[in-house]
Design a protein around this motif. Structure first.
Motif, PDB file in Angstrom:
ATOM      1  N   ILE A  31      43.985  41.499  43.270  1.00  0.00           N
ATOM      2  CA  ILE A  31      43.332  42.796  43.129  1.00  0.00           C
ATOM      3  C   ILE A  31      41.832  42.534  43.211  1.00  0.00           C
ATOM      4  N   THR A  32      41.170  43.140  44.171  1.00  0.00           N
ATOM      5  CA  THR A  32      39.736  42.933  44.363  1.00  0.00           C
ATOM      6  C   THR A  32      38.995  44.217  44.019  1.00  0.00           C
ATOM      7  N   LEU A  33      38.031  44.103  43.110  1.00  0.00           N
ATOM      8  CA  LEU A  33      37.196  45.234  42.710  1.00  0.00           C
ATOM      9  C   LEU A  33      35.788  44.985  43.224  1.00  0.00           C
ATOM     10  N   THR A  34      35.177  45.998  43.815  1.00  0.00           N
ATOM     11  CA  THR A  34      33.799  45.890  44.281  1.00  0.00           C
ATOM     12  C   THR A  34      33.018  47.080  43.750  1.00  0.00           C
ATOM     13  N   ASN A  35      31.916  46.817  43.063  1.00  0.00           N
ATOM     14  CA  ASN A  35      31.063  47.863  42.511  1.00  0.00           C
ATOM     15  C   ASN A  35      29.976  48.197  43.527  1.00  0.00           C
ATOM     16  N   HIS A  36      30.039  49.382  44.128  1.00  0.00           N
ATOM     17  CA  HIS A  36      29.030  49.823  45.086  1.00  0.00           C
ATOM     18  C   HIS A  36      27.991  50.728  44.426  1.00  0.00           C
ATOM     19  N   LEU A  37      28.024  50.813  43.102  1.00  0.00           N
ATOM     20  CA  LEU A  37      27.063  51.627  42.362  1.00  0.00           C
ATOM     21  C   LEU A  37      25.743  50.882  42.198  1.00  0.00           C
ATOM     22  N   ALA A  38      24.694  51.613  41.892  1.00  0.00           N
ATOM     23  CA  ALA A  38      23.380  51.004  41.652  1.00  0.00           C
ATOM     24  C   ALA A  38      23.307  50.369  40.265  1.00  0.00           C
ATOM     25  N   GLY A  39      24.209  50.758  39.380  1.00  0.00           N
ATOM     26  CA  GLY A  39      24.210  50.226  38.020  1.00  0.00           C
ATOM     27  C   GLY A  39      25.538  49.588  37.675  1.00  0.00           C
ATOM     28  N   PRO A  40      25.626  49.014  36.474  1.00  0.00           N
ATOM     29  CA  PRO A  40      26.875  48.371  36.052  1.00  0.00           C
ATOM     30  C   PRO A  40      27.978  49.413  35.824  1.00  0.00           C
ATOM     31  N   ALA A  41      29.210  48.950  35.899  1.00  0.00           N
ATOM     32  CA  ALA A  41      30.357  49.828  35.675  1.00  0.00           C
ATOM     33  C   ALA A  41      31.303  49.174  34.675  1.00  0.00           C
ATOM     34  N   HIS A  42      31.803  49.984  33.758  1.00  0.00           N
ATOM     35  CA  HIS A  42      32.818  49.539  32.817  1.00  0.00           C
ATOM     36  C   HIS A  42      34.147  50.015  33.401  1.00  0.00           C
ATOM     37  N   VAL A  43      35.023  49.085  33.767  1.00  0.00           N
ATOM     38  CA  VAL A  43      36.230  49.413  34.524  1.00  0.00           C
ATOM     39  C   VAL A  43      37.469  48.971  33.752  1.00  0.00           C
ATOM     40  N   THR A  44      38.481  49.832  33.754  1.00  0.00           N
ATOM     41  CA  THR A  44      39.787  49.483  33.207  1.00  0.00           C
ATOM     42  C   THR A  44      40.784  49.526  34.360  1.00  0.00           C
ATOM     43  N   VAL A  45      41.491  48.417  34.558  1.00  0.00           N
ATOM     44  CA  VAL A  45      42.471  48.304  35.637  1.00  0.00           C
ATOM     45  C   VAL A  45      43.854  48.156  35.017  1.00  0.00           C
ATOM     46  N   TYR A  46      44.791  48.955  35.511  1.00  0.00           N
ATOM     47  CA  TYR A  46      46.173  48.880  35.065  1.00  0.00           C
ATOM     48  C   TYR A  46      47.045  48.444  36.234  1.00  0.00           C
ATOM     49  N   ASP A  47      48.019  47.600  35.951  1.00  0.00           N
ATOM     50  CA  ASP A  47      49.044  47.259  36.927  1.00  0.00           C
ATOM     51  C   ASP A  47      50.352  47.170  36.150  1.00  0.00           C
ATOM     52  N   GLN A  48      51.445  47.149  36.868  1.00  0.00           N
ATOM     53  CA  GLN A  48      52.743  47.138  36.198  1.00  0.00           C
ATOM     54  C   GLN A  48      53.665  46.135  36.858  1.00  0.00           C
ATOM     55  N   LEU A  49      54.359  45.387  36.019  1.00  0.00           N
ATOM     56  CA  LEU A  49      55.437  44.532  36.510  1.00  0.00           C
ATOM     57  C   LEU A  49      56.640  45.427  36.786  1.00  0.00           C
ATOM     58  N   PRO A  50      57.507  45.026  37.701  1.00  0.00           N
ATOM     59  CA  PRO A  50      58.709  45.819  37.945  1.00  0.00           C
ATOM     60  C   PRO A  50      59.539  45.957  36.664  1.00  0.00           C
ATOM     61  N   VAL A  51      60.148  47.103  36.509  1.00  0.00           N
ATOM     62  CA  VAL A  51      61.012  47.355  35.356  1.00  0.00           C
ATOM     63  C   VAL A  51      62.447  47.372  35.865  1.00  0.00           C
ATOM     64  N   PRO A  52      63.222  46.330  35.532  1.00  0.00           N
ATOM     65  CA  PRO A  52      64.598  46.270  36.044  1.00  0.00           C
ATOM     66  C   PRO A  52      65.481  47.352  35.429  1.00  0.00           C
ATOM     67  N   ARG A  53      66.347  47.896  36.261  1.00  0.00           N
ATOM     68  CA  ARG A  53      67.292  48.907  35.786  1.00  0.00           C
ATOM     69  C   ARG A  53      68.694  48.326  35.643  1.00  0.00           C
ATOM     70  N   HIS A  54      68.796  47.037  35.860  1.00  0.00           N
ATOM     71  CA  HIS A  54      70.084  46.358  35.741  1.00  0.00           C
ATOM     72  C   HIS A  54      69.893  45.186  34.781  1.00  0.00           C
ATOM     73  N   GLU A  55      70.815  44.982  33.884  1.00  0.00           N
ATOM     74  CA  GLU A  55      70.680  43.955  32.845  1.00  0.00           C
ATOM     75  C   GLU A  55      70.645  42.526  33.390  1.00  0.00           C
ATOM     76  N   GLU A  56      71.144  42.313  34.607  1.00  0.00           N
ATOM     77  CA  GLU A  56      71.153  40.961  35.173  1.00  0.00           C
ATOM     78  C   GLU A  56      69.885  40.631  35.959  1.00  0.00           C
ATOM     79  N   ILE A  57      68.971  41.585  36.078  1.00  0.00           N
ATOM     80  CA  ILE A  57      67.697  41.339  36.763  1.00  0.00           C
ATOM     81  C   ILE A  57      66.651  41.019  35.706  1.00  0.00           C
ATOM     82  N   LYS A  58      65.989  39.876  35.857  1.00  0.00           N
ATOM     83  CA  LYS A  58      64.969  39.427  34.898  1.00  0.00           C
ATOM     84  C   LYS A  58      63.625  39.333  35.612  1.00  0.00           C
ATOM     85  N   VAL A  59      62.600  39.892  35.004  1.00  0.00           N
ATOM     86  CA  VAL A  59      61.236  39.827  35.533  1.00  0.00           C
ATOM     87  C   VAL A  59      60.394  39.057  34.526  1.00  0.00           C
TER      88      VAL A  59
END
Length: 109
Positions: A31-59
């Motif tokens: 994940i690449t973040l680039t700040n094109h603003l003239a000042g600093p930015a406070h950024v929160t990034v969210y991502d998600q691991l896959p959520v298995p819907r079957h008990e035999e699938i492990k992430v």
């Protein structure tokens, strides 16, 4: 004016991962973040691991760099960053998906 790119950098199934009846696949993202603003930015990034819907699938999380600020029980990963003006920052996320060979898994990048 904060540009965010998310690229799949690796998707592999190692021969050693095909042990017995299980198949293990590694997924890695940059994940690449680039700040094109003239000042600093406070950024929160969210991502998600896959959520298995079957008990035999492990992430399993393999890597999250830099270390996330939070990882909730819903497989949500959260990074909180201060991004100086005109700076680029990279986040790495890697996880494995393990399942029986006979089970068809869909919906993965």
């Amino acid at each position: 004016r904060i540009k965010v790119e998310r690229d799949l950098t690796e998707r592999s199934t190692a021969k050693a991962a095909l042990v017995g009846n299980l198949k293990r696949t590694l997924f890695a993202y940059k994940i690449t973040l680039t700040n094109h603003l003239a000042g600093p930015a406070h950024v929160t990034v969210y991502d998600q691991l896959p959520v298995p819907r079957h008990e035999e699938i492990k992430v399993k999380l393999q890597e999250a760099t830099p270390r996330p600020a939070d990882q909730s029980g819903l497989n949500i990963i959260q990074w909180v960053l201060d991004l100086p003006p005109q700076e680029k920052r990279e986040l790495l996320l890697a996880f494995t998906v393990e399942h029986p060979r006979t089970l068809s898994v869909t919906g993965l990048g």
